[in-house]
Enzyme design. Structure first.
Site, short mmCIF file in Angstrom:
data_model
loop_
_atom_site.label_atom_id
_atom_site.label_comp_id
_atom_site.label_asym_id
_atom_site.label_seq_id
_atom_site.Cartn_x
_atom_site.Cartn_y
_atom_site.Cartn_z
CB SER A 255 18.38 5.34 -15.42
OG SER A 255 18.63 3.94 -15.45
CE LYS A 256 11.60 7.91 -18.01
NZ LYS A 256 10.66 8.89 -18.40
NE ARG A 257 18.24 2.85 -20.63
CZ ARG A 257 19.38 2.20 -20.48
NH1 ARG A 257 19.46 0.91 -20.75
NH2 ARG A 257 20.45 2.85 -20.09
CE LYS A 258 21.03 -0.16 -16.82
NZ LYS A 258 22.37 0.35 -16.83
#
Ligand code: GLU
Length: 503
Positions: A255-258
Site C-alpha cells: 500500500s501507498k502508505r507503507k
C-alpha cells in the site's frame, strides 16, 4: 484437440499512477507467454468512468515500455483482436448480455435502488450476508415485456445455480471450491448500459483468445463468477493462475502508505529498469542455485510458472537497493553515465550537453560512486565534492550533531598545525610537478610520497589534505578525487583554501 497458441494479458484500469503491481503481473504474463512461444497483450479496462483519471493510460504504456515489458498487442499498437480499450468496445457487451438472457442464463432485474437498500438492511439485521434475493428471476415474460415497454430501468444479472459448487482449478493453488448458493447473481450490465468488470473481462478474454489468465490473488473471489459466465456462454474457460500479492514488510497488502507503489517514483529515484525487473522477478519466484541477479531475457529463458511460491513476497526496498546496485555495476559505464546525466542536471552539477572531456570526467565519477550507491540519484547525491571547487570548513553550531563535532574541530586544528601546513605544501609541490592528467595510481603514489616525506602517521598527513581538498572531515577517497578533478583544479582548491585559512 489442437494446442492453442498461448496468449496472456494484463488488464489494468487506468486509475492513477502506474502501479508496481501492474509491472509485477506484466512480467510474469510476459515471461510465461514468451517462454511458451506465445503473445502478451495489454488491454485497458476503462469501463468504470468514475475511477478513470486523465493521463493514466499513457503512463501505463510508458512505464511498461520503460521496463521493456513489451506487449505484442495493445491500444497504442493495435492488433488482430482490437480495439484493446474497453471503452471502444461498448456495444459488444450489451449484445453479449442479451444473448445470455435469450439463452435463459441471465435475466432482467428491475429492482429499484430503494428496494435493494431495504433488502440489504434486512439481511444485515438478520445477520445474513448481503446479496441479491433473486426477486426478478421468476418474472414472467409478460411482466418483463410490460416493464421494458414502460421504459423501466433495468440491469441484467447472471443466473447463478442455486446448488452445487464452482471449482477453480488454479495451476498454483490446486482446487479452490466455492459453494454456488453463496455466490450472488452478478450484475453483468448496469442500468446505464455499461458492462461490469465481470462481463467485460470475460467477453474480452474470450474474444481476444486469452489462454491463461495470470493475475493477482485478490481476484480469486471473482473467478467463480467468471467460470460460471464461461459456462453460461458455452465457452471454454482459460486456465487461471493467481499470483501471490506483493506485501509490505508487516505482511499486509502492498500500500501507498507503507511503500512507494508508483512506477513513476522508482523512475524518478533513479532505479534502473534492469533492477526493477530483476527485483520483481524475485517476488514469489526463485531460480534456485542462489541465482539472484538476472536480465529480463534470462528470466524468460529460465521461467517455469510452476515454480512460483505462494508465500506472500515482501516488497523490501533494501533488497531492491541491493539488486539495483548490482545492475548499476554490471551496466556499461557509458550507458549508465548517460542515464545518470539528467540527475546531475537536476542537481545543478551539469548544465547543457557536456563536452567529451566533461563526459569523461562524469563517467569517472559514476564509475567510482556506483560501487556504493543504490540508485542513480544516490550517485549524484554523493558526488558534490567532485563538482564544487569553492567551500569553507564547516563550523560547529547548536544544530551540529554531537558525533560530528569532533571531526569538525579536528579539521580546523590540523590547518593550524605545523605538520599540517608542511603536508599541504609538500603535496602541492608534487602536484605542481605533474601533467594535467593524473591517474588514480599516480595520485596514490603522490599521497604515499607525501606521507613518507613528512614522516608522521596517516591521520596527521591526510587530514589536512582532506581539509583543503574537500572542506569535509570524511568522504571521497583523495586519490580518486585528485585523479578526477586533475592538476589545475587540485591546485586551485589548495591555493584558495590556503588564502582563506592563512596557511
Ligand atoms: N481490471 C482489472 C485490474 O484492474 C483486471 C483484473 C484481471 O486481470 O482480471 O487489475
Amino acid at each position: 484437440m489442437m494446442e492453442r497458441r498461448v496468449r496472456t494479458r494484463i488488464a489494468p484500469s487506468p486509475t492513477g499512477d502506474p502501479h508496481v503491481g501492474t509491472a509485477y503481473i506484466a512480467l510474469f504474463n510476459l515471461a510465461f507467454a514468451h517462454k511458451n512461444g506465445g503473445d502478451f497483450i495489454l488491454r485497458i479496462e476503462d469501463t468504470d468512468q468514475n475511477r478513470y483519471t486523465d493521463g493514466s493510460e499513457k503512463m501505463i504504456f510508458d512505464a511498461l515500455k520503460w521496463l521493456d515489458l513489451n506487449y505484442e498487442e495493445g491500444p497504442d499498437l493495435g492488433g488482430e483482436y482490437g480495439p484493446y480499450r474497453q471503452s471502444e468496445r461498448f456495444d459488444l457487451y450489451g449484445d453479449y448480455a442479451k444473448q445470455l438472457v435469450e439463452k435463459g442464463e441471465a435475466y432482467y432485474c428491475f429492482c429499484t435502488q430503494d428496494r435493494l437498500e431495504k433488502l440489504r438492511e434486512r439481511q444485515k439485521a438478520m445477520g445474513k450476508a448481503p446479496g441479491y434475493d433473486g426477486h426478478c428471476r421468476s418474472l414472467s415474460q409478460e411482466e418483463i415485456d410490460a416493464k421494458l415497454a414502460a421504459g423501466e430501468s433495468y440491469v441484467i444479472r447472471l443466473k447463478m445455480p442455486y446448488e452445487g459448487e464452482t471449482i477453480i482449478k488454479d495451476r498454483l493453488r490446486g482446487d479452490i471450491v466455492f459453494e454456488n448458493n453463496k455466490i450472488d447473481d452478478q450484475v453483468l450490465l448496469k442500468a446505464d448500459g455499461y458492462p461490469t468488470y465481470h462481463l467485460a473481462n470475460v467477453v474480452d478474454d474470450y474474444l481476444m483468445k486469452i489462454t491463461h489468465v495470470i493475475r493477482a490473488e485478490e481476484w480469486i473471489a471473482s473467478t467463480p463468477k467468471h467460470i460460471q459466465l464461461y459456462k453460461a456462454f458455452g465457452w471454454e474457460a482459460p486456465e487461471f493462475i493467481h499470483m501471490p500479492l506483493l506485501r509490505n514488510s508487516d505482511r499486509t497488502k502492498i500500500s501507498k502508505r507503507k511503500n512507494p507503489v508508483s512506477l513513476n517514483w522508482y523512475q524518478e529515484e533513479g532505479y534502473l529498469k534492469e533492477g526493477i525487473v530483476n527485483f520483481l522477478g524475485l517476488m514469489g519466484y526463485s531460480f534456485g542455485e542462489n541465482k539472484e541477479i538476472f536480465t529480463l531475457q534470462e528470466f524468460i529463458d529460465g521461467f517455469d510458472i510452476d515454480k512460483v511460491a505462494l508465500g506472500g513476497p515482501v516488497f523490501d526496498l533494501v533488497k531492491l537497493g541491493w539488486v539495483n546496485n548490482q545492475h548499476m555495476r554490471l551496466k556499461d559505464l557509458k550507458e549508465l553515465t548517460e542515464l545518470t546525466l539528467p540527475f546531475f542536471e537536476k542537481a545543478g552539477f551539469v548544465t547543457g550537453i557536456p563536452t567529451e572531456k566533461e563526459f569523461d570526467t562524469i563517467s569517472k565519477i559514476v564509475e567510482i560512486l556506483r560501487e556504493g550507491a543504490q540508485t542513480m540519484k544516490e550517485i549524484v547525491e554523493t558526488s558534490e565534492v567532485y563538482f564544487k571547487d569553492e567551500y569553507e570548513l564547516p563550523v560547529v553550531t547548536e544544530e551540529t550533531e554531537k558525533k560530528e563535532v569532533k571531526g569538525i574541530e579536528r579539521l580546523h586544528s590540523v590547518l593550524k598545525d605545523e605538520i599540517g601546513k608542511k603536508a599541504i605544501n609538500l603535496f602541492q609541490s608534487k602536484i605542481e610537478a605533474c601533467e594535467e592528467e593524473i591517474s588514480i595510481e599516480h595520485a596514490k603514489e603522490l599521497l604515499k610520497e607525501t606521507l613518507e616525506g613528512i614522516g608522521e602517521g596517516p591521520g596527521k598527513v591526510y587530514m589536512p589534505l582532506r581539509a583543503v581538498l574537500t572542506g569535509l572531515p570524511k568522504g571521497a577517497d583523495l586519490y580518486n578525487l585528485v585523479a578526477i578533478i586533475g592538476r589545475e583544479r587540485t591546485l586551485n582548491r589548495i591555493n584558495r583554501m590556503k588564502k582563506l585559512y592563512n596557511i
